[in-house]
Design a protein around this motif. Structure first.
Motif, PDB file in Angstrom:
ATOM      1  N   ASP A 181       2.846  16.916  42.496  1.00 25.02           N
ATOM      2  CA  ASP A 181       1.271  17.137  42.479  1.00 25.02           C
ATOM      3  C   ASP A 181       1.401  18.541  41.761  1.00 25.02           C
ATOM      4  O   ASP A 181      -0.029  18.943  41.910  1.00 25.02           O
ATOM      5  N   ALA A 182       2.191  19.002  41.172  1.00 28.11           N
ATOM      6  CA  ALA A 182       1.950  20.412  40.340  1.00 28.11           C
ATOM      7  C   ALA A 182       0.997  20.256  39.249  1.00 28.11           C
ATOM      8  O   ALA A 182       0.513  21.307  38.909  1.00 28.11           O
ATOM      9  N   LEU A 183       1.069  19.166  38.770  1.00 24.63           N
ATOM     10  CA  LEU A 183       0.360  18.758  37.373  1.00 24.63           C
ATOM     11  C   LEU A 183      -0.412  17.496  37.805  1.00 24.63           C
ATOM     12  O   LEU A 183       0.073  16.689  38.394  1.00 24.63           O
ATOM     13  N   SER A 184      -1.304  17.524  36.931  1.00 22.84           N
ATOM     14  CA  SER A 184      -2.305  16.195  37.110  1.00 22.84           C
ATOM     15  C   SER A 184      -2.713  15.667  35.756  1.00 22.84           C
ATOM     16  O   SER A 184      -2.867  16.363  34.782  1.00 22.84           O
ATOM     17  N   PRO A 185      -2.702  14.259  35.693  1.00 22.44           N
ATOM     18  CA  PRO A 185      -3.002  13.835  34.239  1.00 22.44           C
ATOM     19  C   PRO A 185      -4.607  14.125  34.071  1.00 22.44           C
ATOM     20  O   PRO A 185      -5.329  14.279  34.671  1.00 22.44           O
ATOM     21  N   ASP A 186      -4.749  14.493  32.767  1.00 20.19           N
ATOM     22  CA  ASP A 186      -6.200  14.671  32.050  1.00 20.19           C
ATOM     23  C   ASP A 186      -6.838  13.563  31.894  1.00 20.19           C
ATOM     24  O   ASP A 186      -6.282  12.499  31.075  1.00 20.19           O
ATOM     25  N   PRO A 187      -7.909  13.290  32.615  1.00 20.32           N
ATOM     26  CA  PRO A 187      -8.678  12.018  32.431  1.00 20.32           C
ATOM     27  C   PRO A 187      -9.030  11.291  31.093  1.00 20.32           C
ATOM     28  O   PRO A 187      -9.279  10.338  30.966  1.00 20.32           O
ATOM     29  N   LYS A 188      -9.176  12.360  30.087  1.00 22.32           N
ATOM     30  CA  LYS A 188      -9.522  12.183  28.843  1.00 22.32           C
ATOM     31  C   LYS A 188      -8.540  11.603  27.732  1.00 22.32           C
ATOM     32  O   LYS A 188      -8.824  11.205  26.918  1.00 22.32           O
ATOM     33  N   HIS A 189      -7.354  12.515  28.093  1.00 20.12           N
ATOM     34  CA  HIS A 189      -6.250  12.192  27.165  1.00 20.12           C
ATOM     35  C   HIS A 189      -4.874  11.787  27.557  1.00 20.12           C
ATOM     36  O   HIS A 189      -4.402  12.620  28.528  1.00 20.12           O
ATOM     37  N   ARG A 190      -4.510  10.883  27.225  1.00 18.90           N
ATOM     38  CA  ARG A 190      -3.464  10.226  27.485  1.00 18.90           C
ATOM     39  C   ARG A 190      -1.954  11.200  27.300  1.00 18.90           C
ATOM     40  O   ARG A 190      -1.965  11.628  26.130  1.00 18.90           O
ATOM     41  N   GLY A 191      -1.020  11.324  28.135  1.00 21.91           N
ATOM     42  CA  GLY A 191      -0.047  12.171  27.930  1.00 21.91           C
ATOM     43  C   GLY A 191      -0.246  13.723  28.038  1.00 21.91           C
ATOM     44  O   GLY A 191       0.715  14.514  27.979  1.00 21.91           O
ATOM     45  N   LEU A 192      -1.592  14.080  28.328  1.00 23.60           N
ATOM     46  CA  LEU A 192      -1.837  15.297  28.500  1.00 23.60           C
ATOM     47  C   LEU A 192      -2.127  15.826  30.260  1.00 23.60           C
ATOM     48  O   LEU A 192      -2.682  14.957  30.701  1.00 23.60           O
ATOM     49  N   TYR A 193      -1.539  16.786  30.580  1.00 19.19           N
ATOM     50  CA  TYR A 193      -1.381  17.200  31.867  1.00 19.19           C
ATOM     51  C   TYR A 193      -1.844  18.541  32.096  1.00 19.19           C
ATOM     52  O   TYR A 193      -1.686  19.471  31.539  1.00 19.19           O
ATOM     53  N   ARG A 194      -2.481  18.831  33.416  1.00 18.30           N
ATOM     54  CA  ARG A 194      -3.018  20.205  33.770  1.00 18.30           C
ATOM     55  C   ARG A 194      -2.713  20.537  35.011  1.00 18.30           C
ATOM     56  O   ARG A 194      -2.019  19.764  35.800  1.00 18.30           O
ATOM     57  N   HIS A 195      -2.777  21.576  35.479  1.00 15.93           N
ATOM     58  CA  HIS A 195      -2.625  22.055  36.775  1.00 15.93           C
ATOM     59  C   HIS A 195      -3.191  21.131  37.943  1.00 15.93           C
ATOM     60  O   HIS A 195      -3.925  20.432  37.352  1.00 15.93           O
ATOM     61  N   GLY A 196      -2.549  21.128  39.111  1.00 14.31           N
ATOM     62  CA  GLY A 196      -3.132  20.158  40.089  1.00 14.31           C
ATOM     63  C   GLY A 196      -4.519  20.613  40.457  1.00 14.31           C
ATOM     64  O   GLY A 196      -4.950  21.505  40.157  1.00 14.31           O
ATOM     65  N   ALA A 197      -5.138  19.828  41.354  1.00 16.62           N
ATOM     66  CA  ALA A 197      -6.621  20.094  41.779  1.00 16.62           C
ATOM     67  C   ALA A 197      -6.767  21.663  42.289  1.00 16.62           C
ATOM     68  O   ALA A 197      -5.827  22.147  42.845  1.00 16.62           O
ATOM     69  N   GLY A 198      -7.781  22.255  41.914  1.00 14.50           N
ATOM     70  CA  GLY A 198      -7.858  23.529  42.216  1.00 14.50           C
ATOM     71  C   GLY A 198      -7.652  24.500  40.942  1.00 14.50           C
ATOM     72  O   GLY A 198      -8.063  25.763  41.428  1.00 14.50           O
ATOM     73  N   LYS A 199      -7.176  24.033  40.126  1.00 16.04           N
ATOM     74  CA  LYS A 199      -7.078  25.144  38.960  1.00 16.04           C
ATOM     75  C   LYS A 199      -8.145  24.871  37.907  1.00 16.04           C
ATOM     76  O   LYS A 199      -8.501  23.732  37.831  1.00 16.04           O
ATOM     77  N   ALA A 200      -8.334  25.744  37.253  1.00 16.62           N
ATOM     78  CA  ALA A 200      -9.060  25.427  36.154  1.00 16.62           C
ATOM     79  C   ALA A 200      -8.718  24.772  34.802  1.00 16.62           C
ATOM     80  O   ALA A 200      -7.594  24.799  34.647  1.00 16.62           O
ATOM     81  N   ALA A 201      -9.570  24.395  34.170  1.00 20.55           N
ATOM     82  CA  ALA A 201      -9.449  24.057  32.789  1.00 20.55           C
ATOM     83  C   ALA A 201      -9.925  24.388  31.619  1.00 20.55           C
ATOM     84  O   ALA A 201     -10.997  24.780  31.856  1.00 20.55           O
ATOM     85  N   LEU A 202      -9.525  24.408  30.496  1.00 18.19           N
ATOM     86  CA  LEU A 202     -10.097  24.873  29.285  1.00 18.19           C
ATOM     87  C   LEU A 202     -11.418  24.070  29.124  1.00 18.19           C
ATOM     88  O   LEU A 202     -11.489  22.943  29.212  1.00 18.19           O
ATOM     89  N   ALA A 203     -12.596  24.996  28.865  1.00 20.87           N
ATOM     90  CA  ALA A 203     -13.887  24.460  29.012  1.00 20.87           C
ATOM     91  C   ALA A 203     -13.915  23.577  27.551  1.00 20.87           C
ATOM     92  O   ALA A 203     -13.790  23.869  26.529  1.00 20.87           O
ATOM     93  N   PRO A 204     -14.206  22.153  28.105  1.00 18.30           N
ATOM     94  CA  PRO A 204     -14.541  21.078  26.728  1.00 18.30           C
ATOM     95  C   PRO A 204     -15.908  21.622  26.014  1.00 18.30           C
ATOM     96  O   PRO A 204     -15.791  21.295  24.955  1.00 18.30           O
ATOM     97  N   PRO A 205     -16.809  22.385  26.517  1.00 17.74           N
ATOM     98  CA  PRO A 205     -17.878  22.390  25.464  1.00 17.74           C
ATOM     99  C   PRO A 205     -17.414  23.507  24.411  1.00 17.74           C
ATOM    100  O   PRO A 205     -18.179  23.524  23.307  1.00 17.74           O
ATOM    101  N   ALA A 206     -16.441  24.194  24.413  1.00 21.95           N
ATOM    102  CA  ALA A 206     -15.827  24.695  23.340  1.00 21.95           C
ATOM    103  C   ALA A 206     -15.555  24.049  22.031  1.00 21.95           C
ATOM    104  O   ALA A 206     -15.849  24.420  20.717  1.00 21.95           O
TER     105      ALA A 206
END
Length: 289
Positions: free
Chosen positions: A254-279
């Motif tokens: 659970d150290a990493l979680s799947p990015d819901p928009k992109h297959r094969g891409l993973y981010r930190h688990g719940a509670g960590k920030a993500a790069l801002a999509p609006p960029a």
């Protein structure tokens, strides 16, 4: 080779490289280690096992591990992870790192260098936007032999034609006899270092983007969880990890979680920030020419 000798080699390879061989892979040991025996003047696999029992940290031991390591790779392998880098991750990073103007990328299990060099080509295409930036692109691998080839950047005709668009081959490679060498500019962009994924990663520093593709499939579940956990520890809070198409963190860590928009891409688990999509809204598409 007896069953006891086979089990010793399975344990040896697991301890040294994380490689988890199933019983049906016995043929791989016989086919790949027989040339190692010839190279070191060892008559049989039984004698090889005896040598490894006496001196596990040796040139022979290194050769055994490297012979059993799968180094299958090619330029822009599976394509989607590189399109994702060009169209999503790099634009997001340019926005998120605008203050520091520094981007750190790690290609774990880089093999003979095609993956980091593929990223280097994409970074080269975005050179105008990266003026004044510091880009650290690090490629690591267990095998010193494949790293040496990666540093040379010298590939045969089959290797450059496999996955590499012809326009990029003509732009970034020069023919040397019957082989092709990637340009000095791209070779200088990648820092190749030896690293066993079973070892500590903290000396590498923190990364914004990590490619760890098509290597976890050779590990058992506990080893996968350990490696992924330590990768997460070196990942920036808003960083991204890309795994191979047959790999996942689900049910492993659970150290990493799947990015819901992109297959094969993973981010930190719940509670960590993500790069801002609006960029993405203000960034033009980076096109390969």
């Amino acid at each position: 080779m007896t069953e006891t000798e086979f089990e010793f080699l399975r344990f040896y390879l697991k301890q040294r490289s994380g490689l988890a061989l199933t019983p049906e892979k016995r043929y791989l040991i016989e086919s790949r280690l027989t040339p190692v025996c010839r190279r070191f003047g060892i008559a049989t696999l039984t004698e090889l096992v005896g040598t490894l029992r006496l001196a596990r940290e040796s040139a022979i031991g290194t050769a055994v591990v490297e012979a059993m390591t799968t180094n299958e790779t090619f330029f822009f392998r599976d394509r989607a992870p590189f399109d994702l880098f060009r169209d999503v991750l790099l634009p997001q990073a340019l926005a998120a790192r605008a203050a520091t103007r520094r981007l750190r990328i790690w290609c774990a299990a880089a093999s003979t260098g095609q993956e980091p060099y593929s990223l280097a080509m994409l970074l080269s295409e975005a050179a105008a936007r990266l003026a004044g930036w510091r880009i650290d692109l690090i490629g690591t691998d267990l095998s010193t032999e494949v790293l040496e080839k990666a540093r040379l950047g010298l590939y045969n005709q089959f290797e450059v034609q496999r996955g590499l668009p012809v326009q990029l081959m003509l732009k970034h490679f020069e023919q040397v006899g019957e082989q092709w060498r990637i340009s000095a500019a791209l070779r200088q962009m990648v820092d190749f270092r030896p690293l066993n994924l079973l070892d500590r990663f903290d000396q590498l520093g923190t990364f914004d983007i990590v490619y760890c593709r098509n290597v976890l499939i050779y590990f058992d579940a506990p080893t996968k969880a350990d490696v992924l956990g330590r990768i997460a520890a070196q990942l920036a809070p808003d960083g991204a990890v890309l795994l191979g198409a047959a790999e996942t963190v689900i049910g492993i860590t659970d150290a990493l979680s799947p990015d819901p928009k992109h297959r094969g891409l993973y981010r930190h688990g719940a509670g960590k920030a993500a790069l801002a999509p609006p960029a993405l809204q203000s960034m033009p598409r980076l096109a390969m020419r």
